[in-house]
Design a protein around this motif. Structure first.
Motif, PDB file in Angstrom:
ATOM      1  N   GLY A 141     -27.206  91.054 114.612  1.00  0.00           N
ATOM      2  CA  GLY A 141     -27.901  89.822 115.003  1.00  0.00           C
ATOM      3  C   GLY A 141     -29.237  89.990 115.707  1.00  0.00           C
ATOM      4  N   ALA A 142     -29.704  91.230 115.870  1.00  0.00           N
ATOM      5  CA  ALA A 142     -31.018  91.414 116.505  1.00  0.00           C
ATOM      6  C   ALA A 142     -32.133  91.038 115.535  1.00  0.00           C
ATOM      7  CB  ALA A 142     -31.196  92.863 116.953  1.00  0.00           C
ATOM      8  N   ALA A 143     -33.260  90.569 116.093  1.00  0.00           N
ATOM      9  CA  ALA A 143     -34.409  90.197 115.255  1.00  0.00           C
ATOM     10  C   ALA A 143     -35.644  91.037 115.564  1.00  0.00           C
ATOM     11  CB  ALA A 143     -34.744  88.721 115.454  1.00  0.00           C
ATOM     12  N   LEU A 144     -35.680  91.617 116.757  1.00  0.00           N
ATOM     13  CA  LEU A 144     -36.877  92.362 117.192  1.00  0.00           C
ATOM     14  C   LEU A 144     -36.408  93.643 117.869  1.00  0.00           C
ATOM     15  CD1 LEU A 144     -39.983  90.761 118.890  1.00  0.00           C
ATOM     16  CD2 LEU A 144     -39.016  92.850 119.842  1.00  0.00           C
ATOM     17  N   LEU A 197     -23.973  96.014 122.283  1.00  0.00           N
ATOM     18  CA  LEU A 197     -24.665  95.069 123.173  1.00  0.00           C
ATOM     19  C   LEU A 197     -25.213  93.875 122.393  1.00  0.00           C
ATOM     20  CD1 LEU A 197     -26.516  97.666 125.426  1.00  0.00           C
ATOM     21  CD2 LEU A 197     -24.529  96.269 126.053  1.00  0.00           C
ATOM     22  N   VAL A 198     -25.710  94.126 121.190  1.00  0.00           N
ATOM     23  CA  VAL A 198     -26.211  93.019 120.363  1.00  0.00           C
ATOM     24  C   VAL A 198     -25.046  92.125 119.939  1.00  0.00           C
ATOM     25  CG1 VAL A 198     -27.418  92.393 118.238  1.00  0.00           C
ATOM     26  CG2 VAL A 198     -28.199  94.352 119.567  1.00  0.00           C
ATOM     27  N   GLU A 199     -23.929  92.752 119.528  1.00  0.00           N
ATOM     28  CA  GLU A 199     -22.742  91.954 119.130  1.00  0.00           C
ATOM     29  C   GLU A 199     -22.298  91.051 120.273  1.00  0.00           C
ATOM     30  OE1 GLU A 199     -19.923  95.013 118.099  1.00  0.00           O
ATOM     31  OE2 GLU A 199     -21.069  95.481 116.278  1.00  0.00           O
ATOM     32  N   ARG A 200     -22.264  91.602 121.487  1.00  0.00           N
ATOM     33  CA  ARG A 200     -21.852  90.802 122.656  1.00  0.00           C
ATOM     34  C   ARG A 200     -22.785  89.611 122.849  1.00  0.00           C
ATOM     35  NH1 ARG A 200     -22.820  92.770 127.646  1.00  0.00           N
ATOM     36  NH2 ARG A 200     -21.041  92.300 128.955  1.00  0.00           N
ATOM     37  N   ALA A 201     -24.091  89.886 122.766  1.00  0.00           N
ATOM     38  CA  ALA A 201     -25.065  88.798 122.969  1.00  0.00           C
ATOM     39  C   ALA A 201     -24.915  87.741 121.879  1.00  0.00           C
ATOM     40  CB  ALA A 201     -26.485  89.372 122.980  1.00  0.00           C
TER      41      ALA A 201
END
Ligand code: KMH
Ligand code: ZN
Length: 272
Positions: free
Chosen positions: A38-41, A241-245
């Protein structure tokens, strides 16, 4: 809102957490997983073969090329580097023509060291981003940095694509704390029309993530900022960390933007 991942940073070591990616191939591998989560940047720092922070253009170029080949993440290079880097080396990073770069707008105590960003240097770096058409992400480690940012924009005008994006960095020992009152004060001081994100370092990581989601901001996560999720729990890798966010956003009924939407937000199509 969108999710930024800062996978590496300049300071942390494999001894502290073996999951941190340091070499270009490790960073690219984790970037792929972070985009899927789910990260974009992506906010990029480089390390040499011994794992020490470097602004070597060969190292940074290898990371940028790998990330561009294997993901569609918006690429942001750090111009902060480590507290030991020279101003010239920090400006030279822009020769790699990233879509975005970090641009810290003031000096801050950084633990026992000093992250040095006097205004003349900030102005030089900012002018260089305008000349090269690179979108800066203004890093504010303290409330007063937002005052310096207003001055910078007054003196030199808008960034290259017109988009003003600010990251509020909290929890650095010497900077503003990751508290609700600090975050709301910094949020209230943002330039009008700016998009914003926030970052919590160390223990501030999760509280700031939660507060920022509640306030409607974008979030930055990653092993540059946090290596432990509890006293005895190491972060597994950046994708965790991205999954959690992403999961916390979903629970808050917020859908994070993908990289195409972030390119629109930052007006990246207007880049030369
Ligand atoms: N490593 C810190 C001294 C940035 O990337 O622009 C500076 C930093 C900020 O990480
Ligand atoms: Zn950084």
């Amino acid at each position: 809102m969108f999710i930024t991942v800062a996978p590496t940073g300049a300071e942390s070591t494999k001894e502290q957490n073996p999951g941190i990616p340091l070499q270009p191939e490790e960073i690219v591998e984790q970037a792929v997983a972070c985009e899927a989560a789910g990260a974009a940047l992506i906010h990029i720092h480089g390390r040499d073969r011994d794992g020490h922070s470097t602004l070597d253009l060969g190292v940074l170029g290898a990371i940028v090329d790998g990330v561009r080949e294997r993901t569609s993440l918006v690429v942001q290079l750090s111009t902060g580097g480590s507290v030991h880097d020279t101003f010239d080396d920090r400006v030279r990073v822009l020769e790699l023509a990233p879509e975005s770069c970090s641009l810290t707008v003031g000096t801050v105590n950084f633990g026992d060291e000093v992250f040095n960003n006097p205004l003349p240097f900030v102005e030089r770096l900012y002018r260089e981003t305008i000349d090269r058409g690179i979108v800066p992400e203004f890093e504010c480690f303290d409330l007063g940095h937002l005052t310096s940012l207003e001055r910078l924009l007054d003196r030199h005008g808008a960034p290259a694509t017109g988009a003003v994006h600010v990251n509020l960095v909290t929890g650095v020992p010497g900077g503003m704390p990751g508290t609700a009152s600090a975050l709301t004060a910094a949020h209230a001081a943002l330039p009008s029309g700016a998009s914003w994100s926030a970052t919590g370092i160390g223990r501030a990581h999760t509280p700031v993530l939660l507060m920022t989601l509640a306030m409607g901001g974008s979030v930055r996560v990653g092993m540059e900022d946090v290596l432990k999720l509890g006293p005895d729990e190491l972060v597994r890798d950046n994708a965790q960390l991205v999954e959690r966010a992403a999961r916390l956003a979903e629970l808050s009924r917020i859908t994070p933007m993908g990289s195409a939407a972030v390119r629109e937000l930052l007006n990246l199509a207007a880049q030369p």
